[in-house]
Design a protein around this motif. Structure first.
Motif, PDB file in Angstrom:
ATOM      1  N   LEU A  49       0.862  -1.189   0.000  1.00 18.32           N
ATOM      2  CA  LEU A  49       0.000   0.000   0.000  1.00 18.32           C
ATOM      3  C   LEU A  49       0.891   1.229   0.000  1.00 18.32           C
ATOM      4  CD1 LEU A  49      -2.613   1.708   0.477  1.00 18.32           C
ATOM      5  CD2 LEU A  49      -2.313   1.231   2.933  1.00 18.32           C
ATOM      6  N   VAL A  50       0.643   2.148  -0.907  1.00 21.43           N
ATOM      7  CA  VAL A  50       1.333   3.445  -0.934  1.00 21.43           C
ATOM      8  C   VAL A  50       0.372   4.502  -0.421  1.00 21.43           C
ATOM      9  CG1 VAL A  50       2.391   5.217  -2.401  1.00 21.43           C
ATOM     10  CG2 VAL A  50       2.819   2.792  -2.861  1.00 21.43           C
ATOM     11  N   VAL A  51       0.809   5.285   0.565  1.00 22.90           N
ATOM     12  CA  VAL A  51      -0.001   6.357   1.140  1.00 22.90           C
ATOM     13  C   VAL A  51       0.681   7.682   0.817  1.00 22.90           C
ATOM     14  CG1 VAL A  51      -0.934   7.377   3.249  1.00 22.90           C
ATOM     15  CG2 VAL A  51      -0.895   4.886   2.974  1.00 22.90           C
ATOM     16  N   VAL A  52      -0.006   8.529   0.063  1.00 26.17           N
ATOM     17  CA  VAL A  52       0.556   9.815  -0.353  1.00 26.17           C
ATOM     18  C   VAL A  52       0.023  10.918   0.556  1.00 26.17           C
ATOM     19  CG1 VAL A  52       0.818  11.473  -2.240  1.00 26.17           C
ATOM     20  CG2 VAL A  52       0.760   9.015  -2.728  1.00 26.17           C
ATOM     21  N   HIS A  53       0.920  11.676   1.120  1.00 24.96           N
ATOM     22  CA  HIS A  53       0.590  12.725   2.089  1.00 24.96           C
ATOM     23  C   HIS A  53      -0.185  13.878   1.466  1.00 24.96           C
ATOM     24  CE1 HIS A  53       3.726  15.144   0.221  1.00 24.96           C
ATOM     25  NE2 HIS A  53       4.615  14.187   0.454  1.00 24.96           N
ATOM     26  N   GLY A  54      -0.755  14.703   2.347  1.00 24.05           N
ATOM     27  CA  GLY A  54      -1.397  15.934   1.931  1.00 24.05           C
ATOM     28  C   GLY A  54      -0.396  17.079   1.869  1.00 24.05           C
ATOM     29  N   THR A  55      -0.910  18.291   1.686  1.00 25.09           N
ATOM     30  CA  THR A  55      -0.063  19.457   1.465  1.00 25.09           C
ATOM     31  C   THR A  55       0.872  19.723   2.640  1.00 25.09           C
ATOM     32  OG1 THR A  55      -1.900  20.373   0.189  1.00 25.09           O
ATOM     33  CG2 THR A  55      -0.095  21.865   0.727  1.00 25.09           C
ATOM     34  N   ARG A  56       0.462  19.426   3.857  1.00 25.62           N
ATOM     35  CA  ARG A  56       1.297  19.689   5.033  1.00 25.62           C
ATOM     36  C   ARG A  56       2.386  18.629   5.249  1.00 25.62           C
ATOM     37  NH1 ARG A  56      -0.741  23.948   7.845  1.00 25.62           N
ATOM     38  NH2 ARG A  56      -2.951  24.438   7.501  1.00 25.62           N
ATOM     39  N   ARG A  57       2.389  17.592   4.437  1.00 23.16           N
ATOM     40  CA  ARG A  57       3.430  16.554   4.493  1.00 23.16           C
ATOM     41  C   ARG A  57       3.526  15.891   5.864  1.00 23.16           C
ATOM     42  NH1 ARG A  57       3.414  20.252   0.146  1.00 23.16           N
ATOM     43  NH2 ARG A  57       4.852  19.540  -1.468  1.00 23.16           N
ATOM     44  N   GLN A  58       2.413  15.674   6.517  1.00 23.62           N
ATOM     45  CA  GLN A  58       2.413  15.059   7.835  1.00 23.62           C
ATOM     46  C   GLN A  58       2.184  13.555   7.700  1.00 23.62           C
ATOM     47  OE1 GLN A  58      -0.557  17.422   9.840  1.00 23.62           O
ATOM     48  NE2 GLN A  58       0.913  19.020  10.384  1.00 23.62           N
ATOM     49  N   ILE A  59       3.250  12.807   7.827  1.00 21.28           N
ATOM     50  CA  ILE A  59       3.225  11.361   7.593  1.00 21.28           C
ATOM     51  C   ILE A  59       3.068  10.571   8.885  1.00 21.28           C
ATOM     52  CG2 ILE A  59       4.657   9.425   6.796  1.00 21.28           C
ATOM     53  CD1 ILE A  59       5.756  11.292   4.637  1.00 21.28           C
ATOM     54  N   GLY A  60       3.540  11.125   9.999  1.00 23.95           N
ATOM     55  CA  GLY A  60       3.602  10.377  11.254  1.00 23.95           C
ATOM     56  C   GLY A  60       2.275   9.806  11.708  1.00 23.95           C
ATOM     57  N   GLY A  61       1.190  10.556  11.569  1.00 19.00           N
ATOM     58  CA  GLY A  61      -0.118  10.075  11.991  1.00 19.00           C
ATOM     59  C   GLY A  61      -0.558   8.849  11.220  1.00 19.00           C
ATOM     60  N   ASN A 125       4.814  -4.360  -8.496  1.00 16.63           N
ATOM     61  CA  ASN A 125       4.269  -4.260  -9.853  1.00 16.63           C
ATOM     62  C   ASN A 125       2.825  -3.767  -9.837  1.00 16.63           C
ATOM     63  OD1 ASN A 125       6.596  -5.141 -11.240  1.00 16.63           O
ATOM     64  ND2 ASN A 125       6.104  -7.265 -10.734  1.00 16.63           N
ATOM     65  N   ARG A 126       2.046  -4.272  -8.853  1.00 19.48           N
ATOM     66  CA  ARG A 126       0.662  -3.824  -8.693  1.00 19.48           C
ATOM     67  C   ARG A 126       0.422  -3.588  -7.212  1.00 19.48           C
ATOM     68  NH1 ARG A 126      -3.515  -7.038  -9.856  1.00 19.48           N
ATOM     69  NH2 ARG A 126      -4.841  -5.286 -10.407  1.00 19.48           N
ATOM     70  N   PHE A 127      -0.010  -2.392  -6.874  1.00 21.67           N
ATOM     71  CA  PHE A 127      -0.089  -1.985  -5.480  1.00 21.67           C
ATOM     72  C   PHE A 127      -1.370  -1.194  -5.227  1.00 21.67           C
ATOM     73  CE2 PHE A 127       2.179   1.125  -8.007  1.00 21.67           C
ATOM     74  CZ  PHE A 127       1.676   2.350  -7.596  1.00 21.67           C
ATOM     75  N   PHE A 128      -1.687  -1.039  -3.960  1.00 15.00           N
ATOM     76  CA  PHE A 128      -2.798  -0.191  -3.547  1.00 15.00           C
ATOM     77  C   PHE A 128      -2.282   1.225  -3.315  1.00 15.00           C
ATOM     78  CE2 PHE A 128      -3.948  -4.463  -2.167  1.00 15.00           C
ATOM     79  CZ  PHE A 128      -5.224  -4.584  -2.705  1.00 15.00           C
ATOM     80  N   LEU A 129      -3.138   2.208  -3.595  1.00 16.31           N
ATOM     81  CA  LEU A 129      -2.760   3.615  -3.452  1.00 16.31           C
ATOM     82  C   LEU A 129      -3.851   4.354  -2.698  1.00 16.31           C
ATOM     83  CD1 LEU A 129      -0.902   6.048  -4.238  1.00 16.31           C
ATOM     84  CD2 LEU A 129      -2.221   6.201  -6.370  1.00 16.31           C
ATOM     85  N   HIS A 130      -3.450   5.090  -1.666  1.00 20.37           N
ATOM     86  CA  HIS A 130      -4.382   5.969  -0.950  1.00 20.37           C
ATOM     87  C   HIS A 130      -3.752   7.338  -0.810  1.00 20.37           C
ATOM     88  CE1 HIS A 130      -7.128   7.742   1.911  1.00 20.37           C
ATOM     89  NE2 HIS A 130      -6.139   7.918   2.769  1.00 20.37           N
TER      90      HIS A 130
END
Length: 266
Positions: A49-61, A125-130
């Motif tokens: 699973l790939v999780v892409v951050h929002g504008t504030r780039r807050q990944i820790g949560g 090769n094939r992954f989940f994206l949020h």
């Protein structure tokens, strides 16, 4: 890394919450992972699973709240970091439209996955994206460009929508994507990807989003628009409106996690 000796310290550092790793294709960007305990460096490849951050780039949560999901389902989670201030020190939006000056953020992400797959046993090769907010902008645009790389995509509360039509130029629409990206979105392939569109019921503040357009005035209206517009192109998506929640990606995770779990089920 099968066949390569890893000392005890390295194995510990590469399991659970990992350090951030510089992207070898462009060291301005980096990524971290959560690797569940079931991962074996000489074992089967785990889903990703790939999780892409929002504008504030807050990944820790996200790291903290998705740790249990990773362990329960045996899925590795990768968190790219696309810093603000690349090229223009005042810029905060760079990654959202995939292309910024000469940087292709979709290709940067794919190179990160290739780099990670050389270390961890993951299916890159094939992954989940949020993605949520700015990450939601990235996620639905990535879907248009790379549907065959996705097992599923969860698009959270994007403030700006790329209409799935050729009525306008990128990033408002798809009229010129063949010239910009060398790709014509294939909606027959896109329709094969499970899609979730989600937004908070109270996500109606307009102070941080672009001017009105036909997609609607608020993120709530724009999420509903995207859900309907995708259906108009033959793409079935699930629309989740999270009760009592405003613009908060962490509070929307209780809607994301069961959806992802459902995609992982046999």
């Amino acid at each position: 890394m099968s066949g390569i000796h890893l000392d005890k310290t390295t194995r510990l550092m590469l399991t659970g919450k990992t350090p951030f790793f510089a992207s070898t294709s462009d060291q301005r960007f980096s990524f971290s992972l959560y690797v569940p305990k079931c991962h074996k460096f000489d074992g089967p490849r785990l889903p990703l699973l790939v999780v892409v951050h929002g504008t504030r780039r807050q990944i820790g949560g996200y790291l903290s709240h998705l740790q249990g999901f990773s362990e329960e389902h045996g899925i590795v989670i990768l968190y790219p970091l696309f810093p603000a201030g690349i090229i223009d020190p005042r810029d905060v939006h760079n990654y959202k439209n995939l292309l910024y000056h000469d940087i292709r953020f979709d290709l940067i992400l794919l190179s990160m996955l290739e780099q990670a797959a050389a270390i961890w046993r993951i299916d890159a090769n094939r992954f989940f994206l949020h993605g949520f907010s700015g990450g939601g902008q990235f996620a639905h645009r990535f879907l248009y460009m790379h549907p065959t790389r996705l097992r599923g995509v969860s698009i959270g509360s994007p403030g700006s929508i790329t209409h799935p039509t050729t009525d306008a130029a990128w990033p408002t629409g798809l009229a010129d994507v063949d010239t910009i990206f060398g790709v014509v979105p294939d909606f027959a392939l896109i329709a094969r990807v499970p899609v979730q569109v989600l937004v908070g019921e109270k996500d109606t503040d307009t102070s941080m989003i672009s001017r009105d357009d036909v997609a609607g005035r608020t993120r709530l209206e724009r999420a509903r628009y995207l859900h309907t517009a995708l259906a108009g192109r033959g793409v079935s998506s699930r629309l989740d409106i999270v009760p009592g929640v405003a613009h908060d990606g962490i509070k929307c995770l209780p809607a994301v996690i069961p959806w992802l779990a459902g995609q992982l089920s046999p």
